[in-house]
Write an enzyme that holds these catalytic residues in place. Sequence first.
Site, PDB file in Angstrom:
ATOM      1  N   SER A 200      27.110 -29.233 -53.930  1.00 45.54           N
ATOM      2  CA  SER A 200      26.069 -28.452 -54.603  1.00 45.54           C
ATOM      3  C   SER A 200      26.329 -26.951 -54.537  1.00 45.54           C
ATOM      4  O   SER A 200      26.033 -26.222 -55.495  1.00 45.54           O
ATOM      5  CB  SER A 200      24.701 -28.769 -53.987  1.00 45.54           C
ATOM      6  OG  SER A 200      24.404 -30.133 -54.108  1.00 45.54           O
ATOM      7  N   HIS A 246      22.766 -23.982 -51.991  1.00 44.69           N
ATOM      8  CA  HIS A 246      22.541 -23.667 -53.394  1.00 44.69           C
ATOM      9  C   HIS A 246      22.495 -22.151 -53.619  1.00 44.69           C
ATOM     10  O   HIS A 246      23.127 -21.634 -54.546  1.00 44.69           O
ATOM     11  CB  HIS A 246      21.237 -24.304 -53.871  1.00 44.69           C
ATOM     12  CG  HIS A 246      21.278 -25.800 -53.877  1.00 44.69           C
ATOM     13  ND1 HIS A 246      20.298 -26.558 -54.495  1.00 44.69           N
ATOM     14  CD2 HIS A 246      22.162 -26.681 -53.357  1.00 44.69           C
ATOM     15  CE1 HIS A 246      20.587 -27.838 -54.355  1.00 44.69           C
ATOM     16  NE2 HIS A 246      21.706 -27.939 -53.656  1.00 44.69           N
TER      17      HIS A 246
END
Length: 295
Positions: A200, A246
């Site tokens: 991610s 993220h």
Amino acid sequence: MDHAAAGPPDAQSLPGCYRHPDRETGIRCTRCERPICTDCMVNASVGFHCPDCAAGRSGSGPAPAASRPRTLAGGTIAADPHLLTKILIGINAAVFIAVQALPSSFLSDMVLIGRWPPAPFVPTEGVAEGEWYRLVTSMFTHEEIWHIGFNMISLWFLGGPLEAALGRARYLTLYLVSGLAGSALTYLLASPTTATLGASGAVFGLFGATAALVRRLNADMRPVVILLAINLVFTFTWANIAWQAHIGGLVAGGMIGFAMLHAPRERRTLVQYGTCALVLVVIVGLTLLRSAQLT
């Protein structure tokens, strides 16, 4: 007044080919201007080249690479502009299969964890114990099918256009450094005993670079902003998501993507790789800082 009759001028002989001196020729290499015969001349976009210039061995004239078409970021245009994206998806898929097929100890060795086991036991594993490789291996590790599925779909749709726009070397640098930035921020802010994994951070780095690409192309930013906003909502509302990865990947990817695509042509390489080096220095600094806190 009588004029003396002038005879015809002496015929000027043509030069000989530089590789076959016995062959006269009126053809010259458009790069080095050496005479070449019909057996030696190589067709070029403009005129003909001698074999040495065509093979890049001549010291005169522009280098063969100088006339090659380039990507927006100055990279070399590849025959398959999505090759690296396919390879990255393949690596993630191979690690996922290995996680499912091998003993749980394999997964334990691949995830990102700061320090394990927790007190009062003596820690023997984790980045704080010198296992820095976990910052990288965790980027390619997934345990759940939905997790790898979502990340690989995002990688395919975001990575393909970026690879074509940046070129392979710059694209791979963007992916790896963004993933490392996500790992470093997770290591810094998350609990040292919490194991995290997934691509991610790198994928969010591609989101940041995509925004830079859309701006470079003067295209409509709204679709990218909306898609990014949706993903950020999921980041902060779903349970068991390492939001640090993220955000770290997004910030690093945005910075690197902007440097890659907006660097001035005369200092392009310096700005591009200098920005990557700066982000790497920050990553190393954050990792050292957290290790010092934990030890």
